[in-house]
Design a protein around this motif. Structure first.
Motif, PDB file in Angstrom:
ATOM      1  N   GLN A 128       0.834  -1.201   0.000  1.00 43.32           N
ATOM      2  CA  GLN A 128       0.000   0.000   0.000  1.00 43.32           C
ATOM      3  C   GLN A 128       0.871   1.254   0.000  1.00 43.32           C
ATOM      4  N   ILE A 129       2.049   1.142   0.600  1.00 39.85           N
ATOM      5  CA  ILE A 129       2.917   2.307   0.681  1.00 39.85           C
ATOM      6  C   ILE A 129       4.062   2.207  -0.321  1.00 39.85           C
ATOM      7  N   GLU A 130       4.540   3.357  -0.765  1.00 35.55           N
ATOM      8  CA  GLU A 130       5.829   3.401  -1.436  1.00 35.55           C
ATOM      9  C   GLU A 130       6.860   3.102  -0.344  1.00 35.55           C
ATOM     10  N   SER A 131       7.821   2.264  -0.655  1.00 29.65           N
ATOM     11  CA  SER A 131       8.606   1.628   0.406  1.00 29.65           C
ATOM     12  C   SER A 131       9.549   2.549   1.169  1.00 29.65           C
ATOM     13  N   HIS A 132       9.703   3.780   0.762  1.00 25.01           N
ATOM     14  CA  HIS A 132      10.535   4.772   1.456  1.00 25.01           C
ATOM     15  C   HIS A 132      12.026   4.455   1.435  1.00 25.01           C
ATOM     16  N   ASP A 133      12.443   3.482   0.630  1.00 26.66           N
ATOM     17  CA  ASP A 133      13.881   3.173   0.600  1.00 26.66           C
ATOM     18  C   ASP A 133      14.696   4.375   0.129  1.00 26.66           C
ATOM     19  N   TRP A 134      14.145   5.128  -0.814  1.00 27.94           N
ATOM     20  CA  TRP A 134      14.881   6.301  -1.302  1.00 27.94           C
ATOM     21  C   TRP A 134      15.082   7.304  -0.177  1.00 27.94           C
ATOM     22  N   GLN A 135      14.083   7.409   0.702  1.00 32.81           N
ATOM     23  CA  GLN A 135      14.236   8.331   1.831  1.00 32.81           C
ATOM     24  C   GLN A 135      15.342   7.860   2.766  1.00 32.81           C
ATOM     25  N   ALA A 136      15.373   6.567   3.056  1.00 28.32           N
ATOM     26  CA  ALA A 136      16.416   6.031   3.932  1.00 28.32           C
ATOM     27  C   ALA A 136      17.797   6.275   3.334  1.00 28.32           C
ATOM     28  N   GLU A 137      17.905   6.105   2.023  1.00 24.12           N
ATOM     29  CA  GLU A 137      19.194   6.338   1.350  1.00 24.12           C
ATOM     30  C   GLU A 137      19.603   7.815   1.439  1.00 24.12           C
ATOM     31  N   LEU A 138      18.639   8.695   1.200  1.00 23.78           N
ATOM     32  CA  LEU A 138      18.922  10.130   1.259  1.00 23.78           C
ATOM     33  C   LEU A 138      19.346  10.538   2.662  1.00 23.78           C
TER      34      LEU A 138
ATOM     35  N   GLU B 251      24.722  16.792  15.593  1.00 23.22           N
ATOM     36  CA  GLU B 251      24.444  15.587  16.369  1.00 23.22           C
ATOM     37  C   GLU B 251      22.940  15.335  16.489  1.00 23.22           C
ATOM     38  N   VAL B 252      22.182  16.407  16.756  1.00 22.94           N
ATOM     39  CA  VAL B 252      20.724  16.243  16.841  1.00 22.94           C
ATOM     40  C   VAL B 252      20.165  15.814  15.486  1.00 22.94           C
ATOM     41  N   SER B 253      20.631  16.454  14.424  1.00 23.29           N
ATOM     42  CA  SER B 253      20.161  16.115  13.085  1.00 23.29           C
ATOM     43  C   SER B 253      20.470  14.662  12.749  1.00 23.29           C
ATOM     44  N   CYS B 254      21.687  14.232  13.036  1.00 27.70           N
ATOM     45  CA  CYS B 254      22.070  12.850  12.719  1.00 27.70           C
ATOM     46  C   CYS B 254      21.223  11.839  13.492  1.00 27.70           C
ATOM     47  N   ALA B 255      20.944  12.140  14.748  1.00 29.58           N
ATOM     48  CA  ALA B 255      20.108  11.230  15.537  1.00 29.58           C
ATOM     49  C   ALA B 255      18.742  11.052  14.886  1.00 29.58           C
ATOM     50  N   LEU B 256      18.163  12.153  14.414  1.00 31.09           N
ATOM     51  CA  LEU B 256      16.850  12.078  13.764  1.00 31.09           C
ATOM     52  C   LEU B 256      16.938  11.420  12.392  1.00 31.09           C
ATOM     53  N   LEU B 257      17.951  11.778  11.624  1.00 33.19           N
ATOM     54  CA  LEU B 257      18.107  11.172  10.297  1.00 33.19           C
ATOM     55  C   LEU B 257      18.335   9.672  10.406  1.00 33.19           C
ATOM     56  N   ASP B 258      19.131   9.249  11.386  1.00 35.83           N
ATOM     57  CA  ASP B 258      19.351   7.815  11.599  1.00 35.83           C
ATOM     58  C   ASP B 258      18.047   7.114  11.944  1.00 35.83           C
ATOM     59  N   SER B 259      17.263   7.747  12.808  1.00 35.63           N
ATOM     60  CA  SER B 259      15.984   7.155  13.197  1.00 35.63           C
ATOM     61  C   SER B 259      15.033   7.074  12.008  1.00 35.63           C
ATOM     62  N   LEU B 260      14.975   8.137  11.216  1.00 38.51           N
ATOM     63  CA  LEU B 260      14.128   8.123  10.022  1.00 38.51           C
ATOM     64  C   LEU B 260      14.540   7.003   9.074  1.00 38.51           C
ATOM     65  N   ALA B 261      15.843   6.898   8.814  1.00 34.73           N
ATOM     66  CA  ALA B 261      16.324   5.885   7.875  1.00 34.73           C
ATOM     67  C   ALA B 261      16.027   4.479   8.371  1.00 34.73           C
ATOM     68  N   ALA B 262      16.144   4.271   9.675  1.00 34.12           N
ATOM     69  CA  ALA B 262      15.906   2.929  10.229  1.00 34.12           C
ATOM     70  C   ALA B 262      14.428   2.578  10.253  1.00 34.12           C
ATOM     71  N   THR B 263      13.596   3.559  10.564  1.00 32.43           N
ATOM     72  CA  THR B 263      12.162   3.300  10.740  1.00 32.43           C
ATOM     73  C   THR B 263      11.432   3.184   9.410  1.00 32.43           C
ATOM     74  N   LEU B 264      11.774   4.029   8.467  1.00 30.40           N
ATOM     75  CA  LEU B 264      10.969   4.134   7.251  1.00 30.40           C
ATOM     76  C   LEU B 264      11.115   2.945   6.312  1.00 30.40           C
ATOM     77  N   VAL B 265      12.152   2.130   6.474  1.00 34.55           N
ATOM     78  CA  VAL B 265      12.298   0.975   5.582  1.00 34.55           C
ATOM     79  C   VAL B 265      11.470  -0.222   6.044  1.00 34.55           C
TER      80      VAL B 265
END
Length: 490
Positions: free
Chosen positions: A269-279, A338-352
């Protein structure tokens, strides 16, 4: 004796969250609003809804032009009216969506109802000749909410990256590259493991940073922003039943590509968000390299290698020690990376990940994309200001080099090895002999030259080593400072 009491804040007579002028909870919407403000146009909740409206409108226009919806294509005035729903999107639309969502409990459904309402209101603007009310049932046809969402997010994230984040990132890299070129010949004592090591130039070290950051920028610039519009579980099932003669994969591919996105043919149902995790992984890596530069710049300031331009800094140091000028721009950049990386890491891990065909963990997660990019943008802004406020102090660099003649031990050792391989006698155990001379204590130019003269090296080698100083011992460093802009040819 009375027991000690905690000093609690007094009970407020007014709650801050009740003030008519809303008080921001987070720093990006408060203290740092002026820096993060451009991202509001792309990654705020209203920006997401505006992008959803855009997708709904363009999908309807596309289906009518492709004759999938019967009735013929819209007039130019009708198309322009629909697109003005997007371009004129303002506070009244935001408020209306909020009221509607309070009833529907569904954000995309509220968007659908707003577009439908504007189409029903069209005769009051365009006159009776408009046909828009005839096509109200075409709004959101053949769509699940994620068909709208994934395309809206792809469009808004792409714009935020390309129009806000990338210019700020490129500006930092350009500053570092310029500083590298300006200091190509500024010889500097290196420090490996925090100890004096083979000299480099400040320009070469800065060029290394610019080169590393540029590689990550190229990856980010090449990001594929994927999209899909294929129904409730990615099979176009309802589409085929309703309009069996339409080539739905081909049609929807054309629509996705018309938005400037890359079509994803296989989804749930969803676009898999892999491109977001890569970005986000690439952006986090850029952040970390920039963070590394910020901490090195801080260290160079503490060593006196960088001199802070007080006028450019324009800041107070300590509140009690007037002599201080603190490197706050680099410290602020470090913390926000550091704050940005923590959020980006979480986004990349969660969205896939998504349970089977769909769960909603991505919904609330994606609402933090703006926060992740905002802290990175804030860090980049501070880093740029920090760079603008420093100069290389060449006198300090030369003074430090002149205090560390032992770093030439490496050059002497290697020259001895080459001489030994050429058949020169007395070149045994070069490493051990240099270790005995240099480890654990300082030596000056005279001591080192006396040692070289005692070795029995060929005269031309001895002359070369005796003439060498730490400031001259930089190899290709001067040339390397420009390799980021002009790579060497074979």
């Amino acid at each position: 004796m009375s027991s000690a009491r905690l000093a609690l804040l007094p009970v407020p007579t007014r709650h801050l969250y009740d003030l008519s002028d809303p008080v921001a909870l987070g720093p990006l919407d408060g203290r740092y609003r002026s820096v993060a403000r451009p991202l509001v146009d792309f990654l705020s909740e209203p920006a997401l809804n505006r992008a959803r409206v855009h997708v709904e409108v363009e999908w309807l226009i596309f289906l009518l032009e492709a004759a999938v919806i019967p009735g013929g294509a819209l007039s130019g005035d009708d198309v322009a009216y629909l697109r003005r729903i997007v371009t004129d999107f303002d506070g009244e639309d935001i408020a209306e969506l909020a009221r509607t969502e309070a009833v529907t409990k569904h954000d995309v459904k509220a968007v659908e109802y707003l577009v439908r309402q504007r189409m029903e209101d069209a005769p009051a603007v365009l006159g009776s000749q408009t046909r828009l009310p005839e096509f109200v049932q075409g709004v959101h046809i053949f769509c699940t909410s994620e068909d709208i969402n994934n395309l809206a997010y792809a469009l808004t994230v792409r714009q935020a990256v390309e129009e806000c984040w990338l210019p700020a990132a490129r500006a930092v890299v350009d500053r570092i590259d310029q500083m590298a070129c300006d200091n190509a010949d500024a010889a500097m004592l290196a420090h490996t493991h925090g100890q004096p090591a083979t000299p480099v130039t400040m320009g070469k070290e800065l060029a290394v940073v610019a080169h590393r950051l540029s590689r990550q920028l190229r990856r980010i610039e090449a990001t594929e922003y994927l999209g899909k519009i294929n129904g409730a579980t990615g099979t176009w099932a309802a589409h085929v039943v309703s309009c069996p003669d339409v080539d739905w994969p081909g049609l929807t591919r054309r629509f996705v590509e018309s938005l400037g996105l890359t079509w994803n043919p296989l989804t749930t149902q969803i676009e898999s968000h892999d491109w977001q995790a890569e970005l986000y992984a690439d952006m986090a890596r850029f952040n970390r390299i920039a963070h590394n530069f910020a901490t090195d710049a801080w260290t160079y300031i503490s060593l006196g290698y960088f001199h802070q331009n007080l006028a450019a800094q324009g800041s107070t140091g300590s509140s009690t020690m007037p002599h201080k000028v603190n490197p706050i721009r680099f410290e602020n950049a470090e913390a926000n990376f550091e704050v940005s990386c923590a959020l980006l890491d979480s986004l990349a891990a969660t969205l896939v990940t998504s349970r089977m065909q769909r769960d909603l963990t991505d919904s609330t997660t994606q609402r933090n994309i703006g926060v992740a990019l905002g802290h990175s943008l804030l860090a980049l802004t501070n880093l740029a200001r920090g760079i603008d406020g420093i100069d290389v102090d060449r006198e300090v660099l030369l003074r430090d080099l002149d205090a560390n003649w032992e770093v030439l031990g490496e050059a002497i050792q290697q020259a001895m090895r080459v001489a030994a391989l050429s058949g020169v006698e007395g070149m045994d155990n070069p490493y051990e002999r240099l270790k005995e001379l240099t480890r654990g204590h300082r030596i000056d130019a005279a001591q080192l030259r006396q040692f070289v003269s005692s070795l029995g090296l060929p005269s031309e080698v001895e002359e070369r080593l005796v003439a060498l100083s730490p400031a001259d011992y930089i190899g290709y460093a001067r040339e390397q400072a420009s390799w980021h802009s002009t790579p060497p040819t074979a």
